[in-house]
Design a protein around this motif. Structure first.
Motif, PDB file in Angstrom:
ATOM      1  N   THR A 144       0.866  -1.181   0.000  1.00 42.10           N
ATOM      2  CA  THR A 144       0.000   0.000   0.000  1.00 42.10           C
ATOM      3  C   THR A 144       0.902   1.231   0.000  1.00 42.10           C
ATOM      4  O   THR A 144       1.092   1.873   1.031  1.00 42.10           O
ATOM      5  N   ASP A 170      -6.978  -7.904  12.268  1.00 44.92           N
ATOM      6  CA  ASP A 170      -7.502  -6.537  12.140  1.00 44.92           C
ATOM      7  C   ASP A 170      -7.932  -6.214  10.707  1.00 44.92           C
ATOM      8  O   ASP A 170      -8.497  -5.147  10.464  1.00 44.92           O
ATOM      9  N   LYS A 186       2.239   0.486  14.389  1.00 42.47           N
ATOM     10  CA  LYS A 186       3.038   1.623  13.954  1.00 42.47           C
ATOM     11  C   LYS A 186       2.471   2.901  14.540  1.00 42.47           C
ATOM     12  O   LYS A 186       3.207   3.810  14.887  1.00 42.47           O
TER      13      LYS A 186
HETATM   14  N1  5CA Z   1      -1.392  -2.450   3.628  1.00 48.69           N
HETATM   15  C1  5CA Z   1      -2.431  -2.951   4.478  1.00 48.69           C
HETATM   16  C2  5CA Z   1      -3.024  -4.235   3.955  1.00 48.69           C
HETATM   17  S1  5CA Z   1      -3.563  -4.092   2.311  1.00 48.69           S
HETATM   18  C3  5CA Z   1      -1.940  -3.143   5.912  1.00 48.69           C
HETATM   19  O1  5CA Z   1      -2.731  -3.547   6.734  1.00 48.69           O
HETATM   20  N2  5CA Z   1      -0.659  -2.871   6.143  1.00 48.69           N
HETATM   21  S2  5CA Z   1       0.020  -2.966   7.580  1.00 48.69           S
HETATM   22  O2  5CA Z   1       1.404  -2.614   7.365  1.00 48.69           O
HETATM   23  O3  5CA Z   1      -0.690  -2.171   8.515  1.00 48.69           O
HETATM   24  O4  5CA Z   1      -0.087  -4.429   8.060  1.00 48.69           O
HETATM   25  C4  5CA Z   1       0.505  -5.469   7.310  1.00 48.69           C
HETATM   26  C5  5CA Z   1       0.026  -6.825   7.836  1.00 48.69           C
HETATM   27  O5  5CA Z   1       0.509  -7.017   9.171  1.00 48.69           O
HETATM   28  C6  5CA Z   1      -1.495  -6.957   7.924  1.00 48.69           C
HETATM   29  O6  5CA Z   1      -1.875  -8.271   7.570  1.00 48.69           O
HETATM   30  C7  5CA Z   1      -1.791  -6.701   9.379  1.00 48.69           C
HETATM   31  O7  5CA Z   1      -2.976  -7.363   9.797  1.00 48.69           O
HETATM   32  C8  5CA Z   1      -0.577  -7.327  10.024  1.00 48.69           C
HETATM   33  N3  5CA Z   1      -0.298  -6.770  11.371  1.00 48.69           N
HETATM   34  C9  5CA Z   1      -0.182  -5.467  11.708  1.00 48.69           C
HETATM   35  N4  5CA Z   1       0.055  -5.345  13.038  1.00 48.69           N
HETATM   36  C10 5CA Z   1       0.104  -6.607  13.545  1.00 48.69           C
HETATM   37  C11 5CA Z   1       0.315  -7.164  14.853  1.00 48.69           C
HETATM   38  N5  5CA Z   1       0.548  -6.408  15.907  1.00 48.69           N
HETATM   39  N6  5CA Z   1       0.294  -8.518  14.995  1.00 48.69           N
HETATM   40  C12 5CA Z   1       0.066  -9.320  13.914  1.00 48.69           C
HETATM   41  N7  5CA Z   1      -0.125  -8.867  12.650  1.00 48.69           N
HETATM   42  C13 5CA Z   1      -0.123  -7.527  12.465  1.00 48.69           C
END
Ligand code: 5CA
Ligand code: ZN
Length: 409
Positions: A83, A248, A289
Motif C-alpha cells: 500500500t 484486524d 506503527k
Molecule cells: N497495507 C495494508 C493491507 S492491504 C496493511 O494492513 N498494512 S500494515 O502494514 O498495517 O499491516 C501489514 C500486515 O501485518 C497486515 O496483515 C496486518 O494485519 C498485520 N499486522 C499489523 N500489526 C500486527 C500485529 N501487531 N500482529 C500481527 N499482525 C499484524
C-alpha cells in the motif's frame, strides 16, 4: 515491483497432507481443495515504518501455507501488495519531512531484506498500489455505472447495500462494524453517505497530496480496499483459495474487498477462505506503527540475533493466537535453535521418518506450528539422550525443518 529472492525449498520423501485452515467467514475449519496451482493473496505492508514482529508473525503464518502446499507437490501462485500510497504513509512523510515516495521505497526495501533474512518465500507478483492505479480506475467506473457507487463532493463511495452478501466475511453486527470502521480508516460519521459503513473507492485530489489521472472520476487516488481487489482480480481471478492477513483486516478490509469483487463480477465468493492471524502485542498492547510500541526485525538483526531464532520465536505461537513478544520468547527460541543445531550436527541419530509425518500432520491441521516444534524437540531430545544409528536422519531432519518450517539449521 520486484519481490525478494526465494530460498531453496528442499524436496522431501513422500507427499504432504491436505491443508485444513480456519476460515473467518464460516467460523470453522475448511479443508482446502486447490487445483494443481493453489492461489493465495496476502495483504502487504503500508510502508511507513519498518517490519515489526506482528507483521513478521502474520507473514510467517502464510509462508507456512505456501510450504504445506508445495509439499503436496502443487505450485503456489502467491500475490502480495504494497500500500504505497495511503493516509498513514502521507501523514508520516509530512511529519518527518521525507518525501512520501522515498519513505515508501526505503521501508519496502527494508521489508524485502527482513523477509529474505526470515526465509519467507516471495510472492510471484508483488504489486504496489501506485502501479495498480490504471487497473483500479476502470473498476471504480464500472461500480459507479452499475449503481453500486456514488459521488460525494467529488469522492466516490461504494454502497455496501449493493452486495446481498455483505457481512458474510466478518459476520459482525452493524454496531461493531461501525466502531471498527471508525478505528480502521473508514469515515462513518461523514455527512451525506448513504450508509455510514460505505467505504471510499476513489478520493478526489486534495491540495498538497499526490493524485493521479482518474479518467471520468477526475484526478485523485484510490481507496484502500479496491486496491487489493484490483490486484487480486488481475493476478488471481475470482474464487482464489485463501485471502490472508492479520485479524484486524477481517473488517473492514476483507469484508469490503469481497463485496467490491462480488458486485463487480456477479460471482461469489471472492476467496474460498479468509484466514486471519492473531495480533502480537508488546507491553500489553497490540504492536502497531501508530502506537509506536514496536520491536523491529531489522533492529534484532542489527543486534546480531540469528534470523532463524526470530523465526522459531514466531513459530512457537499458534498463528491464530494473540500473544505477547518478550525477551524471554526470543531467549527460548535461541536455546531451541542451539539444541536443534547440535542434534543435526551428529553423523547419525534416531530415525526421523515418523518425525517428518508428525510435522506434516501438525501443519496441515490449521498450521499447528507449536505442535510441529514440539515434535522436533522430541527427536532432538532422543538424539541427545540415546542417539541412534540412522545415518540419514540428521540430514532428513534438517531438510524437513527447512522445507516445512523455513528454518535453516
Ligand atoms: N497495507 C495494508 C493491507 S492491504 C496493511 O494492513 N498494512 S500494515 O502494514 O498495517 O499491516 C501489514 C500486515 O501485518 C497486515 O496483515 C496486518 O494485519 C498485520 N499486522 C499489523 N500489526 C500486527 C500485529 N501487531 N500482529 C500481527 N499482525 C499484524
Ligand atoms: Zn489488503
Amino acid at each position: 515491483m520486484h519481490a525478494w529472492p526465494a530460498s531453496e525449498v528442499p524436496a522431501l520423501p513422500g507427499r504432504g497432507r491436505e491443508l485444513r485452515l480456519h476460515d473467518t467467514a464460516t467460523g470453522g475449519l475448511v479443508t482446502l481443495d486447490p487445483g494443481p496451482v493453489a492461489r493465495i493473496y496476502v495483504c502487504g505492508i503500508t510502508p511507513y515504518d519498518a517490519t515489526h514482529m506482528g507483521h513478521a508473525a502474520t507473514y510467517t503464518a502464510f509462508d507456512l501455507v505456501q510450504r504445506v502446499w508445495l509439499d503436496t507437490k502443487r505450485q503456489v501462485h502467491y500475490v502480495q501488495n504494497v500500500t504505497d500510497v495511503d493516509d498513514p504513509l502521507l501523514v508520516r512523510a509530512a511529519e518527518t519531512g521525507i518525501d512520501w515516495t522515498e519513505l515508501a521505497e526505503r521501508e519496502t526495501a527494508l521489508f524485502r531484506e527482513d523477509m529474505t533474512a526470515l526465509r519467507l518465500l516471495p510472492p510471484r507478483h508483488y504489486i504496489g498500489a501506485v502501479e495498480a492505479i490504471p487497473g483500479i480506475v476502470p473498476l471504480v467506473e464500472r461500480l459507479r455505472d452499475a449503481g453500486a457507487a456514488y459521488e460525494l463532493d467529488g469522492d466516490v463511495y461504494f454502497s455496501v447495500e449493493s452486495d446481498p452478501d455483505f457481512g458474510k466475511v466478518s459476520g459482525l453486527d452493524a454496531a461493531v462494524m461501525r466502531r471498527l470502521s471508525a478505528e480502521r480508516g473508514g469515515d462513518p460519521d461523514r455527512p451525506g453517505k448513504k450508509n455510514p459503513l460505505d467505504p471510499m473507492l476513489w478520493m478526489a485530489a486534495r491540495d498538497g497530496e499526490p493524485s493521479w489521472d482518474g479518467g471520468s472520476l477526475g484526478p485523485g487516488r484510490p481507496g484502500w480496499h479496491i486496491e487489493c481487489v484490483a490486484i487480486a482480480l488481475d493476478h488471481l481471478g475470482m474464487g482464489f483459495d485463501v485471502q490472508g492477513g492479520g485479524s484486524d483486516l477481517a473488517f473492514p478490509h476483507h469484508e469490503m474487498g469481497a463485496s467490491h469483487a462480488q458486485v463487480l463480477t456477479g460471482e461469489f465468493p471472492f476467496a474460498k477462505a479468509y484466514v486471519h492471524a492473531g495480533m502480537v502485542a508488546l507491553h500489553g498492547e497490540k504492536m502497531s506503527k501508530s502506537k509506536g510500541n514496536l520491536v523491529f526485525v531489522s533492529k534484532l538483526r542489527t543486534d546480531g540475533v540469528d534470523p532463524a531464532a526470530i523465526r522459531l520465536a514466531l513459530l512457537a505461537h499458534h498463528y491464530r493466537a494473540d500473544w505477547e513478544w518478550t525477551d524471554e520468547v526470543l531467549a527460548q527460541a535461541e536455546a531451541r535453535l542451539d539444541r536443534w543445531r547440535a542434534a543435526v550436527s551428529r553423523p547419525d541419530g534416531p530415525s526421523a521418518d515418523a518425525l517428518v509425518e508428525e510435522i506434516r500432520e501438525a501443519l496441515a491441521d490449521d498450521l499447528n506450528a507449536p505442535a510441529a516444534l514440539a515434535a522436533v524437540d522430541r527427536w532432538a531430545a532422543a538424539q541427545e539422550a540415546e542417539g541412534g544409528t540412522d545415518t540419514s536422519a540428521p540430514g532428513l531432519v534438517s531438510r524437513a525443518v527447512d522445507a516445512l518450517l523455513g528454518v535453516a539449521l
